[in-house]
Design a protein around this motif. Structure first.
Motif, mmCIF file in Angstrom:
data_model
loop_
_atom_site.group_PDB
_atom_site.id
_atom_site.type_symbol
_atom_site.label_atom_id
_atom_site.label_comp_id
_atom_site.label_asym_id
_atom_site.label_seq_id
_atom_site.Cartn_x
_atom_site.Cartn_y
_atom_site.Cartn_z
ATOM 1 N N GLU A 54 13.851 -1.062 3.339
ATOM 2 C CA GLU A 54 13.627 -0.610 1.965
ATOM 3 C C GLU A 54 12.209 -0.079 1.813
ATOM 4 O OE1 GLU A 54 16.053 -1.668 -0.973
ATOM 5 O OE2 GLU A 54 17.168 -1.298 0.880
ATOM 6 N N TYR A 55 12.081 0.983 1.023
ATOM 7 C CA TYR A 55 10.753 1.483 0.690
ATOM 8 C C TYR A 55 10.425 1.082 -0.738
ATOM 9 C CZ TYR A 55 10.564 3.727 5.096
ATOM 10 O OH TYR A 55 10.530 3.914 6.450
ATOM 11 N N ILE A 56 9.317 0.360 -0.895
ATOM 12 C CA ILE A 56 9.004 -0.205 -2.198
ATOM 13 C C ILE A 56 8.726 0.899 -3.221
ATOM 14 C CG2 ILE A 56 7.511 -1.838 -3.432
ATOM 15 C CD1 ILE A 56 9.437 -2.938 -1.160
ATOM 16 N N CYS A 57 8.172 2.025 -2.765
ATOM 17 C CA CYS A 57 7.869 3.113 -3.701
ATOM 18 C C CYS A 57 9.129 3.763 -4.255
ATOM 19 C CB CYS A 57 7.004 4.170 -3.016
ATOM 20 S SG CYS A 57 7.822 5.029 -1.650
ATOM 21 N N LEU A 58 10.204 3.692 -3.496
ATOM 22 C CA LEU A 58 11.409 4.439 -3.853
ATOM 23 C C LEU A 58 12.531 3.492 -4.288
ATOM 24 C CD1 LEU A 58 12.304 7.444 -3.679
ATOM 25 C CD2 LEU A 58 13.171 6.956 -1.398
ATOM 26 N N ARG A 117 0.829 -1.180 0.000
ATOM 27 C CA ARG A 117 0.000 0.000 0.000
ATOM 28 C C ARG A 117 0.881 1.254 0.000
ATOM 29 N NH1 ARG A 117 -5.339 0.987 3.285
ATOM 30 N NH2 ARG A 117 -5.750 3.131 2.650
ATOM 31 N N MET A 118 0.487 2.239 -0.762
ATOM 32 C CA MET A 118 1.305 3.453 -0.882
ATOM 33 C C MET A 118 0.458 4.701 -0.753
ATOM 34 S SD MET A 118 3.908 2.369 -3.922
ATOM 35 C CE MET A 118 4.887 0.870 -3.732
ATOM 36 N N LYS A 119 1.055 5.722 -0.182
ATOM 37 C CA LYS A 119 0.375 7.008 -0.052
ATOM 38 C C LYS A 119 1.206 8.132 -0.637
ATOM 39 C CE LYS A 119 -3.492 6.140 2.134
ATOM 40 N NZ LYS A 119 -4.818 6.653 1.796
ATOM 41 N N CYS A 120 2.502 8.179 -0.279
ATOM 42 C CA CYS A 120 3.291 9.335 -0.717
ATOM 43 C C CYS A 120 4.024 9.027 -2.015
ATOM 44 C CB CYS A 120 4.270 9.753 0.372
ATOM 45 S SG CYS A 120 5.637 8.614 0.633
ATOM 46 N N GLY A 121 4.559 7.831 -2.133
ATOM 47 C CA GLY A 121 5.313 7.470 -3.331
ATOM 48 C C GLY A 121 6.761 7.929 -3.315
ATOM 49 N N ILE A 122 7.165 8.637 -2.253
ATOM 50 C CA ILE A 122 8.519 9.206 -2.241
ATOM 51 C C ILE A 122 9.298 8.841 -0.980
ATOM 52 C CG2 ILE A 122 7.936 11.104 -3.807
ATOM 53 C CD1 ILE A 122 7.598 12.919 -1.380
ATOM 54 N N GLY A 123 8.932 7.724 -0.365
ATOM 55 C CA GLY A 123 9.732 7.239 0.761
ATOM 56 C C GLY A 123 9.576 8.029 2.044
ATOM 57 N N LYS A 124 8.467 8.731 2.216
ATOM 58 C CA LYS A 124 8.300 9.551 3.411
ATOM 59 C C LYS A 124 7.200 9.041 4.345
ATOM 60 C CE LYS A 124 10.919 12.791 1.340
ATOM 61 N NZ LYS A 124 12.372 12.554 1.361
ATOM 62 N N CYS A 125 6.105 8.571 3.811
ATOM 63 C CA CYS A 125 4.931 8.320 4.652
ATOM 64 C C CYS A 125 5.046 7.017 5.437
ATOM 65 C CB CYS A 125 3.660 8.308 3.813
ATOM 66 S SG CYS A 125 3.386 6.761 2.921
ATOM 67 N N GLY A 126 6.029 6.197 5.099
ATOM 68 C CA GLY A 126 6.376 5.071 5.937
ATOM 69 C C GLY A 126 5.778 3.713 5.596
ATOM 70 N N ARG A 127 4.608 3.666 4.983
ATOM 71 C CA ARG A 127 3.860 2.405 5.011
ATOM 72 C C ARG A 127 4.344 1.326 4.063
ATOM 73 N NH1 ARG A 127 -0.979 4.378 5.302
ATOM 74 N NH2 ARG A 127 0.149 6.316 5.574
ATOM 75 N N CYS A 128 5.092 1.652 3.036
ATOM 76 C CA CYS A 128 5.392 0.616 2.045
ATOM 77 C C CYS A 128 6.710 -0.084 2.329
ATOM 78 C CB CYS A 128 5.382 1.209 0.646
ATOM 79 S SG CYS A 128 6.829 2.220 0.326
ATOM 80 N N ASN A 129 7.196 0.002 3.574
ATOM 81 C CA ASN A 129 8.514 -0.585 3.829
ATOM 82 C C ASN A 129 8.475 -2.097 3.927
ATOM 83 O OD1 ASN A 129 7.292 -0.587 6.578
ATOM 84 N ND2 ASN A 129 9.280 -1.408 7.116
HETATM 85 S S1 FES Z 1 4.395 5.171 -0.278
HETATM 86 FE FE1 FES Z 1 5.017 6.507 1.328
HETATM 87 S S2 FES Z 1 6.917 5.591 1.884
HETATM 88 FE FE2 FES Z 1 6.362 4.454 0.134
#
Ligand code: FES
Ligand SMILES: Cc1cc2nc3c(=O)[nH]c(=O)nc-3n(C[C@H](O)[C@H](O)[C@H](O)COP(=O)(O)OP(=O)(O)OC[C@H]3O[C@@H](n4cnc5c(N)ncnc54)[C@H](O)[C@@H]3O)c2cc1C
Ligand code: SF4
Ligand code: SF4
Lengths: 337, 277
Positions: free
Chosen positions: B256-260, B240-252
């Motif tokens: 590693e952050y999957i979005c980044l 699950r992703m919200k920010c897409g830029i490694g900040k919001c925390g949830r996709c770790n």
């Molecule tokens: S979507 Fe926010 S840290 Fe990856």
């Protein structure tokens, strides 16, 4: 050397507030937090007590923050950013654990490929007046986490409690300028920096991140997580927990998008369309919180995401204590690989 | 472009116009988007973008093709945002921000045989790489595409699958559906089973896999049996992703952050991560 005589605190804060948005720690509604100066009736400055219940992260990462408004007309859409107006900001009385947490937030929001514009707009103009801690409280363990309670960092000015006055020491160019702007409100006086008191709470984190890297699937996590209710209070009060959600609010075709604090303790945090959840059970979420604090953040940013402020220890309704958890983890004997 | 995007702030979308909508399957549509000044941002195969229908919500989608003058998103209808997107018409303005994620290692794959294995909507991200290979045909050796869906109706990108891709030089396309049905004289099998029948050689080959988690898991096992090593197998993850830029925390996953840092990983990299994928 300069000091701020305690009788003159209000005068000094008023002077600062002429050109800046000033935040001070206050007692409010049975708790304490950082609030804008001048404070509202009923608030009382909370400089002499230890940590505020809510951490100063609110100053750079508000609990909710509007990001932009939009208006849809027919098939067209217009977006307008609603970010903070850039204005000098001063936060007064930040302790070492909390400024270390701001350093961690800076790493997250200002490095690694993307700068978060909303955070930057609040952080860049922020002057931090740190307060050296001389008497650690019963739940403080910042020194164990590598924080020197007498040396808040990052910081622009440090103040030391001398009894009737605060010793005033600028630590940056911006701190110097701010000191000048206070002019005659500060008095000249030599002082000796106080020393830090004894910590009642100590814990050894030596080798912990490396050890945790081999403990992801250890059965201890289930046992440790057992009492946790996933209420998330620990994450909201923590000065360095920064996870956020992005949500939308609209009336008809107009509205705004905002972000707000979120917590890895909640199942919705990672729930995906179709119901799959990679951290679907309580102990998986609990484990993520502690590993993020003690291992993952260290691996990614080279520092711990727990600064030893003790807030989560005080607030947890289930008595979960991060220091005891670290001790339990350190006691585990792993097979040498 | 109408709206006034502030591109200094990565969380604020810019506005694009939907210029075409293609019905792929009963629950998948492909949306073509662009601006008066061309594509909103350059994208490499396998990268992602946050797509928002402003009153409804925002969600992360793979860019399914980065054409010169528009971007394509193939979007399956599963909830609030995607329902609303399925109801819009050509001409609608929507928000996009990106590009996010590392994308496929297109340069490192040059000179290799490419084996693409996809299930369902999982073809959406692979398609960006497949079409990229065809666009740079001489840089890649033999290309094999294995694609499966539940039924004929659920096969995405049918024209490319049945007409365009099989015509390409040194290319084989294998298509399969889960259960036999009228009007289908093609293969009936699950993707992993069909893969073992085709038994592609691991020699100088890179396998790129995307689909539902269970398919990915079984395909990875099959590839291992066939002699593919961990560096030869690439997949793309979804969290699950919200920010897409490694900040919001949830996709770790671990640190590693999957979005980044993702969504594309080879199996060797995945094995370094805690088993949360
Ligand atoms: S979507 Fe926010 S840290 Fe990856
Ligand atoms: C890296 C990546 C690539 C993706 N590529 C595609 C693609 O090419 N085509 C496609 O159809 N779908 C893709 N998805 C899945 C897509 O993001 C979700 O299906 C979509 O966000 C669901 O939104 P909804 O509001 O319709 O569903 P709801 O279930 O109503 O969602 C509610 C909330 O959950 C969030 N959410 C739900 N599921 C997911 C999910 N799997 N990932 C992230 N957020 C989620 C939504 O953003 C929304 O805020 C991708 C997801 C990721 C992470
Ligand atoms: S984890 Fe607990 S002790 Fe550590 S910084 Fe956060 S609130 Fe303070
Ligand atoms: S405050 Fe205590 S009970 Fe609540 S989520 Fe944190 S550890 Fe669990």
């Amino acid at each position: 050397m300069k000091v701020l005589v305690k009788d003159k605190i209000n005068t000094a804060l008023n002077r600062l507030a002429e050109n800046s948005q000033v935040y001070v720690p206050v007692h409010r509604e049975g708790g304490s937090r950082f609030a804008p100066w001048p404070t509202v009736p009923g608030d009382e400055l909370a400089l002499d007590s230890l940590n505020t219940m809510f951490s100063p992260k609110e100053v750079v990462l508000p609990q909710t923050e509007k990001m932009y408004t939009f208006a849809a007309r027919g098939q067209s859409v217009e977006i307008k950013e609603t970010g903070e107006e850039r204005k000098e900001r001063v936060v007064f009385g930040v302790r070492a654990c909390d400024s270390k947490a701001i350093a961690a937030l800076d790493e997250v929001f200002l490095t690694r490929g993307y700068e978060d514009g909303f955070y930057k707009a609040r952080r860049e103009p922020l002057i931090i007046i740190g307060k050296a801690c001389t008497q650690p409280g019963p739940n403080c363990f910042c020194s164990a986490m590598g924080v020197d309670p007498l040396e808040p960092d990052p910081v622009d000015v440090i103040i030391y409690d001398l009894g009737d006055a605060y010793g005033w020491e600028p630590r940056s160019e911006r701190g110097q300028k701010l000191t000048q702007s206070l002019g005659d409100i500060l008095a000249d006086r030599d002082f000796q920096k106080p020393s830090a008191g004894e910590f009642q709470l100590q814990v050894d984190i030596n080798g912990l991140p490396e050890k945790l890297a081999g403990m992801f699937e250890h059965p201890l996590w289930e046992e440790l997580a057992e009492p946790c209710m996933n209420c998330g209070i620990c994450t909201y009060l923590c000065p360095s927990c920064y996870c956020f959600d992005i949500q939308v609010k609209n009336r008809g075709t107009e509205g705004y998008r905002f972000r707000c604090w979120d917590s890895c303790m909640y199942p919705e945090y990672t729930m995906m369309a179709g119901g799959h959840n990679p951290r679907g059970s309580k102990h998986e979420r609990f484990r993520n919180r502690f590993l993020h604090k003690l291992e993952f953040f260290q691996e990614r940013y080279g520092t711990s995401l727990c600064t030893g402020c003790g807030r989560c220890i005080v607030a947890c309704p289930q008595g979960i204590n991060i220091v005891s958890i670290i001790k339990r983890l350190q006691e585990v004997e792993l097979d040498v690989r | 472009m109408s709206g006034n995007c502030n591109c200094e702030n990565p969380l604020v979308p810019s506005i694009v116009k939907v210029v075409d909508i293609v019905d792929e399957t009963p629950d998948v549509k492909t949306f073509y988007v662009t601006t008066d000044n061309g594509i909103p941002f350059p994208v490499m195969p396998g990268q992602l973008a946050m797509v928002s229908l402003l009153p409804a919500g925002e969600g992360m989608f793979s860019v399914s093709w980065q054409a010169e003058d528009h971007l394509e998103f193939a979007i399956r209808r599963v909830g609030v945002l995607t329902d609303a997107l399925h109801d819009i018409n050509i001409g609608q303005e929507i928000g996009v921000r990106g590009p996010y994620g590392n994308g496929f290692p297109v340069a490192a794959c040059e000179g290799k045989n490419m084996l693409f294995i996809a299930g369902g909507i999982g073809l959406a991200p692979l398609r960006s790489f497949i079409k990229y290979c065809f666009q740079h045909r001489d840089k890649y050796s033999n290309i094999q595409i294995l694609y499966g869906a539940r039924s004929q109706a659920d096969l995405c990108f049918k024209r490319e699958l049945f007409e365009e891709w099989p015509e390409q030089k040194d290319t084989e396309v294998y298509t399969t559906i889960d259960r036999a049905e009228e009007g289908w004289d093609g293969k009936v099998a699950f993707v992993p089973t069909y893969l073992e029948e085709i038994n592609p050689s691991p020699d100088n080959t890179i396998a790129v896999v995307c689909g539902p988690p269970i398919m990915i898991k079984m395909v990875l096992q099959s590839l291992e049996k066939m002699g593919f090593n961990d560096e030869q197998v690439i997949t793309t993850l979804e969290m699950r992703m919200k920010c897409g830029i490694g900040k919001c925390g949830r996709c770790n996953i671990g640190s590693e952050y999957i979005c980044l840092d993702g969504p594309v990983f080879n199996l060797a990299q995945l094995r370094q991560l805690p088993p949360e994928w």
